[in-house]
Design a protein around this motif. Structure first.
Motif, short mmCIF file in Angstrom:
data_model
loop_
_atom_site.label_atom_id
_atom_site.label_comp_id
_atom_site.label_asym_id
_atom_site.label_seq_id
_atom_site.Cartn_x
_atom_site.Cartn_y
_atom_site.Cartn_z
N THR A 46 6.97 8.15 9.44
CA THR A 46 6.47 7.00 10.20
C THR A 46 6.19 7.27 11.68
OG1 THR A 46 8.74 6.26 10.59
CG2 THR A 46 7.62 5.36 8.66
N VAL A 47 6.91 8.23 12.27
CA VAL A 47 6.75 8.42 13.72
C VAL A 47 6.19 9.78 14.10
CG1 VAL A 47 8.67 6.84 14.17
CG2 VAL A 47 9.11 9.29 14.05
N THR A 48 5.85 10.61 13.13
CA THR A 48 5.27 11.90 13.47
C THR A 48 3.96 11.68 14.23
OG1 THR A 48 6.23 12.99 11.55
CG2 THR A 48 4.29 14.03 12.54
N VAL A 49 3.89 12.23 15.43
CA VAL A 49 2.70 12.06 16.26
C VAL A 49 1.58 12.97 15.79
CG1 VAL A 49 1.77 12.32 18.60
CG2 VAL A 49 4.06 11.34 18.26
N ALA A 50 1.92 14.22 15.56
CA ALA A 50 0.95 15.19 15.07
C ALA A 50 1.71 16.25 14.30
CB ALA A 50 0.18 15.82 16.23
N ASP A 51 1.36 16.44 13.04
CA ASP A 51 2.07 17.42 12.22
C ASP A 51 1.55 18.82 12.57
OD1 ASP A 51 3.45 18.89 10.42
OD2 ASP A 51 2.80 17.78 8.64
N ALA A 57 18.40 13.60 20.78
CA ALA A 57 17.62 14.30 21.81
C ALA A 57 17.13 15.65 21.31
CB ALA A 57 18.46 14.47 23.06
N GLY A 58 17.94 16.28 20.45
CA GLY A 58 17.55 17.58 19.93
C GLY A 58 16.55 17.51 18.80
N VAL A 59 16.70 16.48 17.96
CA VAL A 59 15.88 16.40 16.74
C VAL A 59 14.63 15.55 16.90
CG1 VAL A 59 15.89 15.65 14.32
CG2 VAL A 59 17.88 16.82 15.27
N ALA A 60 14.66 14.54 17.77
CA ALA A 60 13.51 13.65 17.93
C ALA A 60 12.21 14.40 18.22
CB ALA A 60 13.78 12.62 19.02
N PRO A 61 12.21 15.36 19.16
CA PRO A 61 10.96 16.10 19.41
C PRO A 61 10.47 16.84 18.16
CG PRO A 61 12.53 16.48 21.17
CD PRO A 61 13.28 15.80 20.08
N LEU A 62 11.43 17.31 17.35
CA LEU A 62 11.07 18.03 16.13
C LEU A 62 10.43 17.09 15.12
CD1 LEU A 62 14.35 20.13 15.80
CD2 LEU A 62 12.08 21.00 16.42
N ILE A 63 10.97 15.88 14.99
CA ILE A 63 10.41 14.91 14.06
C ILE A 63 8.99 14.53 14.48
CG2 ILE A 63 10.62 12.53 13.22
CD1 ILE A 63 13.64 12.86 13.31
N LEU A 64 8.78 14.42 15.78
CA LEU A 64 7.45 14.04 16.28
C LEU A 64 6.38 15.05 15.92
CD1 LEU A 64 8.35 12.64 19.82
CD2 LEU A 64 7.75 11.34 17.77
N ILE A 65 6.79 16.31 15.71
CA ILE A 65 5.80 17.34 15.37
C ILE A 65 5.89 17.76 13.90
CG2 ILE A 65 5.66 18.19 17.74
CD1 ILE A 65 7.45 20.53 16.95
N GLY A 66 6.61 16.96 13.09
CA GLY A 66 6.56 17.18 11.65
C GLY A 66 7.68 17.99 11.05
N LEU A 67 8.90 17.88 11.58
CA LEU A 67 10.05 18.64 11.07
C LEU A 67 10.26 18.40 9.57
CD1 LEU A 67 12.72 20.30 11.60
CD2 LEU A 67 13.82 18.08 11.96
N PRO A 68 10.25 19.45 8.74
CA PRO A 68 10.53 19.30 7.31
C PRO A 68 12.03 19.08 7.08
CG PRO A 68 9.23 21.27 7.74
CD PRO A 68 9.78 20.80 9.06
N ALA A 69 12.39 18.33 6.05
CA ALA A 69 13.78 18.02 5.75
C ALA A 69 14.59 19.27 5.45
CB ALA A 69 13.86 17.04 4.60
N ASP A 70 13.99 20.26 4.79
CA ASP A 70 14.76 21.47 4.45
C ASP A 70 15.10 22.27 5.70
OD1 ASP A 70 12.13 22.15 4.86
OD2 ASP A 70 11.88 23.30 3.01
N VAL A 71 14.22 22.27 6.68
CA VAL A 71 14.52 22.94 7.95
C VAL A 71 15.62 22.17 8.68
CG1 VAL A 71 13.61 23.65 10.21
CG2 VAL A 71 12.20 23.91 8.16
N ALA A 72 15.57 20.85 8.61
CA ALA A 72 16.60 20.02 9.24
C ALA A 72 17.97 20.30 8.64
CB ALA A 72 16.25 18.54 9.08
#
Length: 301
Positions: free
Chosen positions: A93-98, A166-181
């Motif tokens: 929902t919040v990914t700005v650009a994958d 703070a650490g993960v939000a920037p990652l989510i915004l650029i498309g962080l995959p769940a397995d990497v998380a």
């Protein structure tokens, strides 16, 4: 023989073995239940190493804080596991650009995640020593009076949520995959265990780069101002750039030097620690309230 194995092999085992297993399992698409087993294994290895080769034997003995630390670790690791499980929801929902490098080898994707998270968490940690409202919650972690791996997991859940956000939000915004998380979550827990470890391990010149126990102990010196150093979670790179790196190879630490000089009677019970940030007494000063001249004179910055 065992002591030598722990002294020189413990850190490689945790960083390459445990984190490596997390990367392999996450890359294989295995059920996230493996997270629980791997986190428990990491905690068990932490306790084993500290008993085989303690830096301070007294820190291996509970001082009325064992149950509290178990409660902190249980709640905080559960929150970590839950956050991994819900990553796909905000990511959708919040990914700005994958722009995530999906085509890169999985291990490199994890290293990218670690590097970005390290910056966000380190800056939040730095701010928590300078902004009174944040310090109220971060003070829970600084109330420790002995230095051992398990208390790396001892944090107020709201502050842990803020740091991880703070650490993960920037990652989510650029498309962080769940397995990497998932692999990142294990890496964070392992790092906290190593960073606060009572094991007398050695990493040589890497102690100036990696945020491990030799450097992080300076961060827990109880005098405000003196302890405002070495904020990094994974690395000390940002501390070198911020001018907050401190290290003295001759320095030894005791329980009398840990905690908070400005709040020596900080609550020790779990529920009391959760409530303390909301009380008037929870506003213990985040600004320098004392000094330790000898420590300042010896410290290399």
């Amino acid at each position: 023989m065992l002591k030598s194995v722990v002294r020189y092999g413990y850190v490689p085992f945790m960083l390459l073995g445990v984190d490596g297993a997390a990367i392999a399992l996450a890359a294989s698409g295995a059920s996230k239940l493996w997270l629980i087993g791997l986190l428990l294994a990491a905690i068990g290895c932490s306790f084993a190493a500290e008993r085989a080769l303690p830096d301070e034997a007294e820190w291996n003995s509970p001082a009325g804080d064992g149950g509290r630390d178990v409660a902190h670790a249980g709640v905080n690791e559960l929150l970590l596991l839950i956050s991994v499980g819900v990553i796909p929801v905000p990511a959708a929902t919040v990914t700005v650009a994958d722009v995530w490098p999906h085509s890169w080898p999985f291990v490199l994707q994890v290293l990218v995640a670690v590097s970005i998270a390290d910056l966000g968490i380190t800056l939040t940690h730095y701010a928590s020593h300078r902004i009174g409202l944040l310090w109220r919650f971060h003070a829970v972690h600084h109330s420790i009076k002995r230095f051992y791996g398990f208390n790396g997991l001892m944090k107020h859940p709201l502050h842990q949520t803020l740091e991880m956000g703070a650490g993960v939000a920037p990652l989510i915004l650029i498309g962080l995959p769940a397995d990497v998380a998932a692999a990142l979550a294990v890496a964070v827990a392992v790092q906290l265990l190593l960073q606060h470890s009572n094991a007398d391990y050695r990493v040589g010149a890497l102690r100036y780069v990696l945020a491990l126990n030799e450097g992080h102990r300076f961060h827990h010196l109880k005098w405000a101002g003196v302890g405002d150093v070495n904020f990094g979670l994974f690395t000390l790179v940002w501390d070198h750039l911020l001018g907050t790196f401190s290290y003295d190879p001759a320095r030894r630490f005791t329980s009398e030097q840990l905690g908070m000089a400005a709040e020596p009677d900080y609550p020790t019970a779990y529920l009391a620690q959760l409530a303390e940030p909301f009380r008037a007494s929870g506003a213990c000063r985040a600004e320098p309230a004392g000094h330790e001249p000898a420590a300042r004179e010896r410290a290399v910055r």
